[in-house]
Design a protein around this motif. Structure first.
Motif, PDB file in Angstrom:
ATOM      1  N   MET A  90       0.573  -1.042   0.504  1.00 12.03           N
ATOM      2  CA  MET A  90      -0.427   0.076   0.262  1.00 12.03           C
ATOM      3  C   MET A  90       1.098   1.144  -0.142  1.00 12.03           C
ATOM      4  O   MET A  90       0.202   1.927  -0.653  1.00 12.03           O
ATOM      5  CB  MET A  90      -0.622   0.425   0.935  1.00 12.03           C
ATOM      6  N   ARG A  91       1.951   0.905   0.855  1.00 17.54           N
ATOM      7  CA  ARG A  91       3.105   2.154   1.087  1.00 17.54           C
ATOM      8  C   ARG A  91       3.451   2.246  -0.188  1.00 17.54           C
ATOM      9  O   ARG A  91       3.665   3.668  -1.291  1.00 17.54           O
ATOM     10  CB  ARG A  91       3.458   2.130   2.231  1.00 17.54           C
ATOM     11  N   GLN A  92       3.940   1.620  -1.284  1.00 13.95           N
ATOM     12  CA  GLN A  92       4.650   1.918  -2.576  1.00 13.95           C
ATOM     13  C   GLN A  92       3.756   2.036  -3.351  1.00 13.95           C
ATOM     14  O   GLN A  92       3.834   3.120  -4.240  1.00 13.95           O
ATOM     15  CB  GLN A  92       5.029   0.285  -2.939  1.00 13.95           C
ATOM     16  N   PHE A  93       2.409   1.753  -3.344  1.00 11.34           N
ATOM     17  CA  PHE A  93       1.138   2.766  -4.827  1.00 11.34           C
ATOM     18  C   PHE A  93       0.790   3.881  -3.725  1.00 11.34           C
ATOM     19  O   PHE A  93       1.297   4.882  -5.281  1.00 11.34           O
ATOM     20  CB  PHE A  93      -0.268   1.842  -3.957  1.00 11.34           C
ATOM     21  N   TYR A  94       1.068   4.473  -2.875  1.00  7.64           N
ATOM     22  CA  TYR A  94       0.948   5.619  -2.120  1.00  7.64           C
ATOM     23  C   TYR A  94       2.395   6.220  -3.218  1.00  7.64           C
ATOM     24  O   TYR A  94       2.552   7.345  -3.330  1.00  7.64           O
ATOM     25  CB  TYR A  94       0.997   5.562  -0.497  1.00  7.64           C
ATOM     26  N   GLU A  95       3.531   5.935  -2.091  1.00  6.19           N
ATOM     27  CA  GLU A  95       4.736   6.801  -3.306  1.00  6.19           C
ATOM     28  C   GLU A  95       4.730   6.743  -4.171  1.00  6.19           C
ATOM     29  O   GLU A  95       5.165   7.709  -5.638  1.00  6.19           O
ATOM     30  CB  GLU A  95       5.722   5.762  -2.741  1.00  6.19           C
ATOM     31  N   LEU A  96       4.396   6.033  -5.499  1.00  2.00           N
ATOM     32  CA  LEU A  96       4.215   5.375  -6.940  1.00  2.00           C
ATOM     33  C   LEU A  96       3.016   7.094  -6.869  1.00  2.00           C
ATOM     34  O   LEU A  96       3.211   7.945  -8.082  1.00  2.00           O
ATOM     35  CB  LEU A  96       3.094   4.253  -7.504  1.00  2.00           C
ATOM     36  N   LEU A  97       1.595   6.868  -6.570  1.00  2.00           N
ATOM     37  CA  LEU A  97       0.762   7.240  -6.627  1.00  2.00           C
ATOM     38  C   LEU A  97       1.256   9.280  -6.605  1.00  2.00           C
ATOM     39  O   LEU A  97       0.943   9.838  -7.224  1.00  2.00           O
ATOM     40  CB  LEU A  97      -0.539   7.206  -6.277  1.00  2.00           C
ATOM     41  N   VAL A  98       2.101   9.677  -5.818  1.00  2.00           N
ATOM     42  CA  VAL A  98       2.857  10.656  -5.191  1.00  2.00           C
ATOM     43  C   VAL A  98       3.961  11.185  -6.129  1.00  2.00           C
ATOM     44  O   VAL A  98       3.815  12.272  -6.447  1.00  2.00           O
ATOM     45  CB  VAL A  98       3.726  10.564  -3.792  1.00  2.00           C
ATOM     46  N   ALA A  99       4.359  10.001  -6.625  1.00  3.58           N
ATOM     47  CA  ALA A  99       5.544  10.671  -7.714  1.00  3.58           C
ATOM     48  C   ALA A  99       4.773  10.363  -9.300  1.00  3.58           C
ATOM     49  O   ALA A  99       5.094  11.771 -10.009  1.00  3.58           O
ATOM     50  CB  ALA A  99       6.379   9.131  -7.992  1.00  3.58           C
ATOM     51  N   ASN A 100       3.642   9.953  -8.910  1.00  2.82           N
ATOM     52  CA  ASN A 100       2.936  10.768 -10.262  1.00  2.82           C
ATOM     53  C   ASN A 100       2.544  11.938 -10.788  1.00  2.82           C
ATOM     54  O   ASN A 100       2.587  12.350 -11.534  1.00  2.82           O
ATOM     55  CB  ASN A 100       1.978   9.178 -11.011  1.00  2.82           C
ATOM     56  N   PHE A 101       1.911  12.419  -9.243  1.00  3.49           N
ATOM     57  CA  PHE A 101       1.494  13.597  -8.537  1.00  3.49           C
ATOM     58  C   PHE A 101       1.988  15.138  -9.802  1.00  3.49           C
ATOM     59  O   PHE A 101       2.048  15.600 -10.033  1.00  3.49           O
ATOM     60  CB  PHE A 101       0.707  13.786  -7.687  1.00  3.49           C
ATOM     61  N   LYS A 102       3.128  14.432  -9.028  1.00  5.79           N
ATOM     62  CA  LYS A 102       4.240  15.703  -9.267  1.00  5.79           C
ATOM     63  C   LYS A 102       5.043  15.286 -10.848  1.00  5.79           C
ATOM     64  O   LYS A 102       4.834  16.713 -10.764  1.00  5.79           O
ATOM     65  CB  LYS A 102       5.656  14.662  -8.147  1.00  5.79           C
ATOM     66  N   MET A 103       5.054  14.480 -11.073  1.00  2.00           N
ATOM     67  CA  MET A 103       5.628  14.755 -12.427  1.00  2.00           C
ATOM     68  C   MET A 103       4.790  15.289 -13.375  1.00  2.00           C
ATOM     69  O   MET A 103       4.744  16.080 -14.254  1.00  2.00           O
ATOM     70  CB  MET A 103       5.897  13.405 -12.760  1.00  2.00           C
ATOM     71  N   THR A 104       3.265  14.664 -13.115  1.00  2.00           N
ATOM     72  CA  THR A 104       2.118  15.546 -14.438  1.00  2.00           C
ATOM     73  C   THR A 104       2.157  17.186 -13.648  1.00  2.00           C
ATOM     74  O   THR A 104       2.013  17.702 -14.473  1.00  2.00           O
ATOM     75  CB  THR A 104       0.270  15.292 -13.448  1.00  2.00           C
ATOM     76  N   VAL A 105       2.236  17.589 -12.354  1.00  2.00           N
ATOM     77  CA  VAL A 105       2.820  18.824 -11.807  1.00  2.00           C
ATOM     78  C   VAL A 105       3.097  19.756 -12.149  1.00  2.00           C
ATOM     79  O   VAL A 105       3.340  20.613 -13.026  1.00  2.00           O
ATOM     80  CB  VAL A 105       2.225  18.660 -10.318  1.00  2.00           C
ATOM     81  N   ARG A 106       4.928  18.982 -13.034  1.00  2.00           N
ATOM     82  CA  ARG A 106       5.861  19.534 -12.899  1.00  2.00           C
ATOM     83  C   ARG A 106       6.059  19.697 -14.717  1.00  2.00           C
ATOM     84  O   ARG A 106       6.252  20.316 -14.854  1.00  2.00           O
ATOM     85  CB  ARG A 106       6.628  18.784 -12.818  1.00  2.00           C
ATOM     86  N   ASN A 107       4.990  19.200 -15.583  1.00  2.00           N
ATOM     87  CA  ASN A 107       5.053  18.323 -16.662  1.00  2.00           C
ATOM     88  C   ASN A 107       4.392  20.198 -17.398  1.00  2.00           C
ATOM     89  O   ASN A 107       3.075  19.544 -16.840  1.00  2.00           O
ATOM     90  CB  ASN A 107       4.432  17.764 -17.055  1.00  2.00           C
ATOM     91  N   ARG A 108       4.762  21.057 -17.648  1.00  2.00           N
ATOM     92  CA  ARG A 108       3.780  22.740 -17.888  1.00  2.00           C
ATOM     93  C   ARG A 108       2.779  22.174 -19.406  1.00  2.00           C
ATOM     94  O   ARG A 108       1.591  22.798 -19.231  1.00  2.00           O
ATOM     95  CB  ARG A 108       4.547  23.850 -18.593  1.00  2.00           C
ATOM     96  N   GLN A 109       3.867  21.532 -20.285  1.00  2.00           N
ATOM     97  CA  GLN A 109       2.646  20.946 -20.728  1.00  2.00           C
ATOM     98  C   GLN A 109       1.426  20.434 -21.128  1.00  2.00           C
ATOM     99  O   GLN A 109       0.968  20.464 -21.956  1.00  2.00           O
ATOM    100  CB  GLN A 109       3.419  20.503 -22.123  1.00  2.00           C
ATOM    101  N   ALA A 110       2.025  19.269 -20.230  1.00  2.00           N
ATOM    102  CA  ALA A 110       0.862  18.423 -19.520  1.00  2.00           C
ATOM    103  C   ALA A 110      -0.372  19.530 -19.023  1.00  2.00           C
ATOM    104  O   ALA A 110      -1.727  19.454 -19.195  1.00  2.00           O
ATOM    105  CB  ALA A 110       1.310  17.215 -18.809  1.00  2.00           C
ATOM    106  N   LEU A 111      -0.025  20.210 -17.450  1.00  2.00           N
ATOM    107  CA  LEU A 111      -0.824  20.865 -17.256  1.00  2.00           C
ATOM    108  C   LEU A 111      -1.887  21.993 -18.138  1.00  2.00           C
ATOM    109  O   LEU A 111      -2.911  22.045 -18.233  1.00  2.00           O
ATOM    110  CB  LEU A 111      -0.156  21.993 -16.565  1.00  2.00           C
TER     111      LEU A 111
END
Lengths: 348, 370
Positions: free
Chosen positions: B1-22
């Motif tokens: 579960m913690r792995q899932f959570y860490e991955l979700l957080v990482a994905n969230f960060k990646m999405t937020v940092r990708n200006r084009q995606a935003l």
């Protein structure tokens, strides 16, 4: 499928392999060499009769070797020799058509899951997430092994690959060399016993390459076993304790770089150019049976007695009315070993 | 579960940092909604009128004919008052004209009584919502015009037909009310088809999937985190779109937010599985984007995002009813502007779930590491 060979006539598969290799391999690890004998008893990786067939193409053709615990083992060869395919079968990424692979006595196939915890892998493609920081990448890869890295552990990993100052940098802002070093740090997060590096320095400038060599040496100094592929002969010479030279899916020689070069029975390489065409065989015979080969920018032959050979060269040239230009005499290296066995250059 | 959570957080960060995606995730849909909302704010469609013929006489037929000839009106004929009033209330009609039973008799008596008996003129009822000023003005004007025309044709100085107005409270739909749910549905499709499919193909092309394969991390956990991230951003985007629509266009959500949430999650999952299937059959990013375009383009224009699918020609209706986006847009719209509950959108949700199951199986079977 793997390991379920049908009955074979004649010698056991392993014996057959030794015999087959013996005919074309110099100094193969038969247990004759006392140093290899010592390694042989503590091999961390054993590969026996490994085959990978893609349709009509035999990418890896019946190779066997062992990697000793703690050594840096190089697989040297030109592009398409089967280096990466071999590595990926050991890593558990590609299922072999035939043969056996064990890491610490545990078979990799059919279930590579059993050996995943033992190994760290750096693939040819750097395979990083562009928008994570160096620290975040390490933490995330740690969770893949159910390891939650502390700050100290992250710093120690970064220290190992000389990336301390980039801890908070986003991956896409790193240089090629830095990405490659991060990629190696990721291969270390689970504190593996064996680390696989697939062409770690390809595409890097000489300075970045040297820096990476230092990193690899330091990791090795901590007792890790490292298996790397490369098509740079100087890399294999500088880093590896032992080298397997691959060509067209087979291992053509395997030993320490020094022994491979000594095994040429000719430690000196003599190259020259000539403006005239001449019959190579005839000319070589006139020089006392030396084998002269054409290369990119002239001709090359190997000799033990430099003085005698050079005098003989000029003498024969004069008699055949051939001019000799740009004569150079140099120590042989792994490139020459490769040339010797395959009749072609590493980068051809 | 913690792995899932860490991955979700990482994905969230990646999405937020990708200006084009935003940009594509948030700004583009808001811009699209704004532009269409402003461009079509004034352009009301012609008023739709329901005609209820309770008399069913030659006379009432003549009146109906008169309405048919008035080309400014979109006329739908009813045989009873009930359904017509329901459609008026739900906003499908802008007004209802009722020809009372006994119309022919009244007109007949009026004609025989001659010009002196003015009180005997026949009543025609018009139901409409006076607050809907534009439509009610047009509707009233047109109906009055048609009745005058009929009177004149009868050649009588006496007024035979008289309009009696009844006001009804109806829900008024403007184009923007129609558009916002459509845009929300469309973004669920586009972000999955371009964002997610592209990301997976990119991960495969760059060897990230293979890198993952040499770790003990199970693939389903990795992909679930991707999907969870996708759902999270779908919700965030829907919230943003509703907030902007509310602030600038006075659009409100009539139905339950919880039901809307369910629709968004199911719709998003449906396109996530389609995206995974596309990612599995695509060798590289160019191919996945082309296939995604091929899938999304027809849906954008035929799926009922920008205009009601009912107004499309009949021959294309079978195609429309095969588009998952149509069901998602209908479900979103029914909840947002008609305030329908889960049972009313059962058909739409069933179709979406079925599509999800089919493509989930397809994507699992076709999954490729490299």
């Amino acid at each position: 499928m793997i390991g379920s060979h049908g009955p074979r006539p004649g010698p056991s598969p392993l014996e057959a392999k030794h015999n087959a290799l013996g005919s074309k391999t110099i100094c193969y690890n038969h247990g004759l060499n006392p140093r290899n004998e010592r390694f042989g008893s503590t091999n961390i990786i054993e590969v026996k009769g490994l085959v990978k067939q893609y349709g009509d193409l035999r990418a890896v053709d019946d190779i066997s070797f062992g990697v000793a615990d703690g050594e840096i083992f190089g697989i040297l060869g030109p592009n398409g020799a089967g280096k990466t395919t071999t590595l990926e079968m050991i890593e558990g990424l590609r299922e072999p058509t035939d043969g056996e692979i064990t890491i610490k006595g545990i078979p990799v196939w059919p279930d590579p899951g059993l050996t995943k915890e033992l190994i760290g892998v750096q693939l040819q493609a750097t395979a990083l997430f562009d928008y994570l920081t160096v620290r975040e990448m390490l933490s995330l890869f740690g969770t893949f092994y159910s390891i939650f890295l502390s700050n100290e552990e992250v710093e120690s990993l970064l220290g190992a690959v000389d990336l301390m100052e980039k801890e908070r940098a986003v991956v896409r802002e790193l240089s090629g060399g830095q990405q490659q070093r991060l990629s190696i740090a990721l291969a270390l997060v689970n504190d593996p016993q064996v680390i696989f590096l697939d062409e770690p320095t390809t595409g890097l400038d000489p300075q970045a390459r040297r820096r990476l060599w230092d990193v690899i040496r330091e990791i090795s100094a901590k007792g890790k076993t490292i298996v790397l592929t490369t098509h740079y002969m100087e890399e294999a010479e500088v880093l590896c304790k032992r080298v397997a030279i691959m060509d067209r899916g087979g291992i053509i020689a395997i030993d320490t770089p020094k022994k491979l070069i000594e095994g040429l029975a000719a430690e000196t390489k003599i190259t020259f150019q000539s403006s005239k065409e001449f019959e190579l065989a005839e000319f070589g015979a006139a020089m006392g049976g030396l084998e002269i080969r054409p290369v990119d920018d002239g001709y090359v032959f190997y000799a033990q007695n430099v003085q005698e050979s050079v005098l003989s060269l000029f003498d024969s040239a004069k008699r055949h009315d051939i001019d000799v230009e740009n004569l150079s005499v140099a120590g042989a290296n792994l490139e020459d070993v490769f040339l010797h066995y395959t009749g072609k250059g590493l980068r051809d | 579960m913690r792995q899932f959570y860490e991955l979700l957080v990482a994905n969230f960060k990646m999405t937020v940092r990708n200006r084009q995606a935003l940009f594509w995730l948030f700004l583009f849909p808001v811009m699209m909604m704004g532009l269409f909302g402003i461009a079509f704010a004034g352009g009301q469609p012609e008023p739709k009128l329901g005609l209820v013929d309770l008399d069913r006489s030659q006379m009432s037929q003549a009146v109906r004919k008169g309405f048919d000839q008035a080309q400014v009106l979109d006329i739908k004929t009813y045989r009873a008052l009930g359904p017509a009033r329901a459609d008026l209330k739900s906003g499908d009609l802008d007004g209802v004209v009722v020809l009372r039973d006994g119309l022919a008799d009244t007109v007949g008596q009026a004609l025989s009584a001659g010009s002196t008996n003015r009180a005997r003129s026949a009543k025609i009822d018009l139901y409409f919502d006076p607050s809907n000023t534009f439509v009610s003005d047009v509707a009233r004007g047109v109906v009055a015009g048609v009745l005058d025309e009929i009177d004149r044709a009868a050649g009588g100085a006496p007024k035979l037909l008289e309009l009696e107005s009844h006001s009804v409270r109806q829900r008024n739909f403007r184009y923007i009310d129609f558009l916002v749910p459509g845009i929300i549905a469309m973004t669920l499709m586009n972000s999955a088809m371009f964002g997610l499919a592209g990301t997976i193909v990119n991960y495969r092309e760059r060897g990230i999937l293979r890198r993952l394969k040499v770790t003990p991390q199970p693939l389903p956990v990795f992909l679930s985190a991707q999907i969870a991230n996708q759902l999270l951003f779908s919700i965030l985007r829907a919230v943003l779109l509703v907030a902007v629509a509310r602030a600038f266009f006075d659009v409100s959500v009539v139905g339950s937010y919880l039901v809307l949430f369910v629709v968004i999650i199911i719709g998003s999952l449906c396109f996530v599985t389609i995206a995974f299937t596309v990612a599995s059959v695509s060798k590289n990013r160019e191919i996945s984007d082309s296939i995604s375009n091929l899938i999304t383009m027809p849906m954008m224009f035929l799926g009922g995002v920008f205009f009601p699918v009912e107004s499309a020609p009949a021959w294309i209706q079978p195609v429309i009813s095969a588009l998952p986006l149509k069901y998602l847009a209908d479900a979103t719209r029914n909840v947002m502007i008609r305030g329908e509950g889960l049972e009313a959108i059962g058909l739409e949700l069933t179709v979406l779930v079925a599509v999800t199951v089919v493509f989930f199986i397809a994507s699992v079977l076709m999954w490729r590491w490299e």
